[in-house]
Scaffold this motif. Sequence first.
Motif, PDB file in Angstrom:
ATOM      1  N   THR A  23      -8.024  17.385  -6.799  1.00 15.54           N
ATOM      2  CA  THR A  23      -8.985  16.440  -7.376  1.00 15.54           C
ATOM      3  C   THR A  23      -9.873  17.199  -8.348  1.00 15.54           C
ATOM      4  OG1 THR A  23     -10.600  16.790  -5.611  1.00 15.54           O
ATOM      5  CG2 THR A  23      -9.063  14.960  -5.327  1.00 15.54           C
TER       6      THR A  23
ATOM      7  N   THR B  88     -11.565  12.584  -8.949  1.00 15.13           N
ATOM      8  CA  THR B  88     -10.369  11.934  -9.476  1.00 15.13           C
ATOM      9  C   THR B  88      -9.139  12.704  -9.026  1.00 15.13           C
ATOM     10  OG1 THR B  88     -11.652  11.292 -11.413  1.00 15.13           O
ATOM     11  CG2 THR B  88      -9.245  11.154 -11.602  1.00 15.13           C
TER      12      THR B  88
ATOM     13  N   SER C  63     -14.557  13.963 -12.638  1.00  9.15           N
ATOM     14  CA  SER C  63     -14.438  13.242 -13.894  1.00  9.15           C
ATOM     15  C   SER C  63     -15.561  12.214 -13.992  1.00  9.15           C
ATOM     16  CB  SER C  63     -13.094  12.520 -13.986  1.00  9.15           C
ATOM     17  OG  SER C  63     -12.053  13.448 -14.100  1.00  9.15           O
TER      18      SER C  63
ATOM     19  N   GLU D 191     -11.607  14.539 -19.415  1.00  7.89           N
ATOM     20  CA  GLU D 191     -11.508  14.236 -17.986  1.00  7.89           C
ATOM     21  C   GLU D 191     -12.329  15.200 -17.126  1.00  7.89           C
ATOM     22  OE1 GLU D 191      -7.102  12.700 -17.205  1.00  7.89           O
ATOM     23  OE2 GLU D 191      -7.138  14.647 -18.241  1.00  7.89           O
TER      24      GLU D 191
END
Length: 165
Positions: A161, A46, A164, A58
């Motif tokens: 990144t 993500t 997640s 997350e």
Amino acid sequence: MNPFLRTALTIGGLLVVLLLAAAWGWGQVMKPLPSVVTETAVCTETPVKAGDSVTPDEVTVSVLNAGRRAGLASRTMQQFTDQGFNKGQSANAPAKSGVSNVQIWTDDPASPAVKLVASRLPDAKVVEKSVSQVGVVVVVGDRFKEPETGESSVKASKDTTICSP
């Protein structure tokens, strides 16, 4: 027709039906059970922009046991999920990993996900290392007690990144 012959034919026919039913039933019992749980991706890369906050929901955490205490990785994983993190993988660490307390293995030590996990492990040493497990990899040894309450979120200092769900 002779009553004895009729009885023998009836019993013979019923035995054939019984054997066919038993063979079918055995075949059904030996089949693997259908999967009730659908596989979901444990980790999706993500993107996080500089200045965005990253919260426990997350972040995926994997835990490796480098000690001799059975179930240490599983218990630690449960403690992380109780704090809102997502469950990654739990397993034994490679032999002779040399971790007596706790380390975080990652290929990106500056990741906000790593910093968020590290806020719960004040004694953890962050080691830059390539790992095959998903998410932030926490390696626990025999001296490790449990994660503490840490930051509720961490801001990303650069575009990156994170793993997640």
